[in-house]
Scaffold this motif. Sequence first.
Motif, short mmCIF file in Angstrom:
data_model
loop_
_atom_site.label_atom_id
_atom_site.label_comp_id
_atom_site.label_asym_id
_atom_site.label_seq_id
_atom_site.Cartn_x
_atom_site.Cartn_y
_atom_site.Cartn_z
N GLN A 19 3.47 -13.49 5.18
CA GLN A 19 4.76 -13.65 5.84
C GLN A 19 4.89 -15.05 6.42
O GLN A 19 5.95 -15.66 6.38
N VAL A 39 9.57 -3.82 9.38
CA VAL A 39 10.53 -4.83 8.92
C VAL A 39 11.94 -4.27 8.83
O VAL A 39 12.86 -4.76 9.49
N SER A 40 12.12 -3.23 8.03
CA SER A 40 13.48 -2.75 7.79
C SER A 40 13.96 -1.74 8.82
O SER A 40 15.16 -1.61 9.07
N ASP A 70 12.09 -5.65 -4.50
CA ASP A 70 10.67 -5.30 -4.57
C ASP A 70 10.38 -4.60 -5.89
O ASP A 70 10.77 -3.44 -6.09
N ASP A 109 4.37 -0.38 5.94
CA ASP A 109 4.56 -1.44 6.92
C ASP A 109 5.95 -2.04 6.83
O ASP A 109 6.57 -2.36 7.85
N ARG A 110 6.46 -2.20 5.61
CA ARG A 110 7.81 -2.75 5.48
C ARG A 110 8.83 -1.78 6.07
O ARG A 110 9.77 -2.21 6.76
N ASP A 169 1.67 -1.46 2.04
CA ASP A 169 2.73 -2.46 2.17
C ASP A 169 4.09 -1.80 2.35
O ASP A 169 4.93 -2.24 3.14
N LYS A 176 -1.08 -9.51 4.97
CA LYS A 176 0.38 -9.56 4.97
C LYS A 176 0.91 -10.52 6.01
O LYS A 176 1.92 -11.20 5.78
N SER A 181 8.34 -15.31 -0.02
CA SER A 181 9.56 -14.89 -0.70
C SER A 181 10.27 -16.06 -1.37
O SER A 181 11.18 -15.86 -2.17
N GLU A 217 17.68 -1.68 0.27
CA GLU A 217 16.58 -2.28 1.02
C GLU A 217 15.49 -2.81 0.09
O GLU A 217 14.91 -3.86 0.34
N PHE A 218 15.20 -2.08 -0.99
CA PHE A 218 14.07 -2.44 -1.85
C PHE A 218 14.51 -3.03 -3.19
O PHE A 218 13.72 -3.06 -4.13
#
Length: 665
Positions: free
Chosen positions: A378, A221-222, A166, A216-217, A213, A374, A383, A162-163
């Motif tokens: 987005q 998000v994930s 990052d 929140d991700r 961050d 953020k 990205s 997932e990361f």
Amino acid sequence: MVRDLLVALGPAYVKVGQVLSTRVDALPARWVAELAVLRDRMAPEPAAAVTAVLSRAFPDGLARVFSEFSQVPVAAGTVAQVHRARLVTGELVAVKILRPRAEDRLRADFTVLLALAGAAERLSTAARVLNLRGLVVELRDLLLSQTDLTREARNHRRFAREFADDDTIRIPRVFGAVSSPEVLVTEFVEGIDPYDIGRVACDAGTLARRVDDLVDRMIFVSGLCHADLHPGNFFWTAAGRIVLVDLGLVHDVSEEERQHLLAFYSAVLDGFDEFAAAYVLRHLTRLAGEPVEESDVPAAAFEAVGRLVRKHWIDSAGRPSFSAMFVDLLGVLGQHRLQLRHHYSRLFLTLVTVEGYLFSLDPTFDTLENARRKRVEQAEYVSIPPAADALVLQGFATYSTALFGDGADPRQAWADRDRLVLDALGVGPGTSFLDVGCGRGQLLVAAEHRGAKALGVTISRTEHEVCTARGLDVVLSSWEDADRHLAGRAGVFDAMAAIEMDGHLGTLHENRVGLFDLRLERFFAWAQAHLRTDGKLFVQTLSVPEQLLHDPAEAAEFERLTGALPWFGFSTLPQMIRCSDRYFAVEQVLDHSGDLLPTHAFWRDNVNRQLPDLRRIASDETIVLVRRQLDTLIGLAESGRLSLYRILLRARNAPDRTTASHRPG
């Protein structure tokens, strides 16, 4: 001492102390210091017990696996302890060893805790509102999953995937060949205590943003969330990367839970008090163990929650504390015999725990302001590296839909679209023109060539840099915050354009539940306030059929699009007309849906042509995401589910334009 009492009671009770140890904003300093010991400095197991576990895991002897093994643990937690070692192949590793009888001890603890939680719910409104028994059941299941370290190994691999993109997060590598249900071997990462930030090469505000961050991700998000994110389960590298450890406890947050929580969070973020109050009552609460029907909720509850959100917003000057709001929310729900569904209770508690750490890092840190930042990032597709962006655009086009009309080539198609917009608005010598979401500045250049005074507003740093390099006057801001950047410039314009800007106003889910309408109407109020009487607004919008949002028969397609375009918004034509009607009269609506296929096919073909160079600049994940979005848009256009409308609006008279604004969002 409280710490000793919790340790004596057992590992489940220690978890409570670990959460409380983060609340430097709510507990006396001596309590926090005492409870902090529970994070990773509990009493280790006797050497004989550790040896017995290692003998089962490595029957051929430690020397066959490790060239070095320290008998003194570097950390000791509730269900396991960690030793430093070196593999015979040379890698420095952390060896996590399960405490003997950990599962039996946890089950015994939770038998008592469940009985206590049931009694507490009968006697305490706060416990009932928090759905304490449901939380205890879930915590029991999560903690019991920690007693099989193969689960934690799988979680390590999930987080690593997932990361992977990052560079602020580091997940230690798992050595699966020498791991087992009782022993987990991972890469040993030299770390810095979360509270010893003086040794980290980043300031406190940056570190706080990185943690926020991350959370929140994970949640929004994930859907893959560390369920025990207290400062004993992560640490910093000297460069300021977050190292996540102790990944045995994981929340899998469903898409539905993410969407509901995000809609509530976004409504608070935007200051929509009444919507936030109604939303939390309709979607995040239950009554007597059952989902709440709107008719079950007394009007007084809606009013009370609305007042609560509004009070926190006003008292904090638009920067409310999430944990303080959460505590007050529990009180209001209890007064009306409502309770949070336990899945949301656990997520709120995660946010409260992390907010405690953020407060300790930076007492001025604003989680909501960070969320606003953020959301802007987005929306501007950060990205995508600028070099890749320039390669696809090739210096002349914009991502919005062109006017292909009679088969014009791409360069001419965008020029024709710009001419259509400026002709409709009557932009000419001496007129003032504002382009909201100005792209690479094509409309601004065309307006200046006509002798107009042109100004752009963009949320994209890349777009701002491109426009500034071209000598254009462009403000780096969202339209909501543009007023404070317009000081000394024309604040009221003759004409305004918003080209597919509404795609950033909300997700499909937020449109379905009504939040998109509120944002859209707020935009039209803002636009009217910045146009002279009878000034014109040109809107270009991508629209979907209303039944896609609301017809149960379209549920599967709706879910598919939500997954394929998670941050992409669509309006409907009736919605655009309805939300603008108070502020604008419609002069013209053009259905130019035929421009969709050639525009998006052009981008898809261009991405495919540039693919070898793009792969040297952008990650595979980014390229896959962009191609998936383009394929989805093309498929929608081919099926007739996506339309393009170009709408000309004229501002209605506004008696007092200074008040026709909005609460800052």
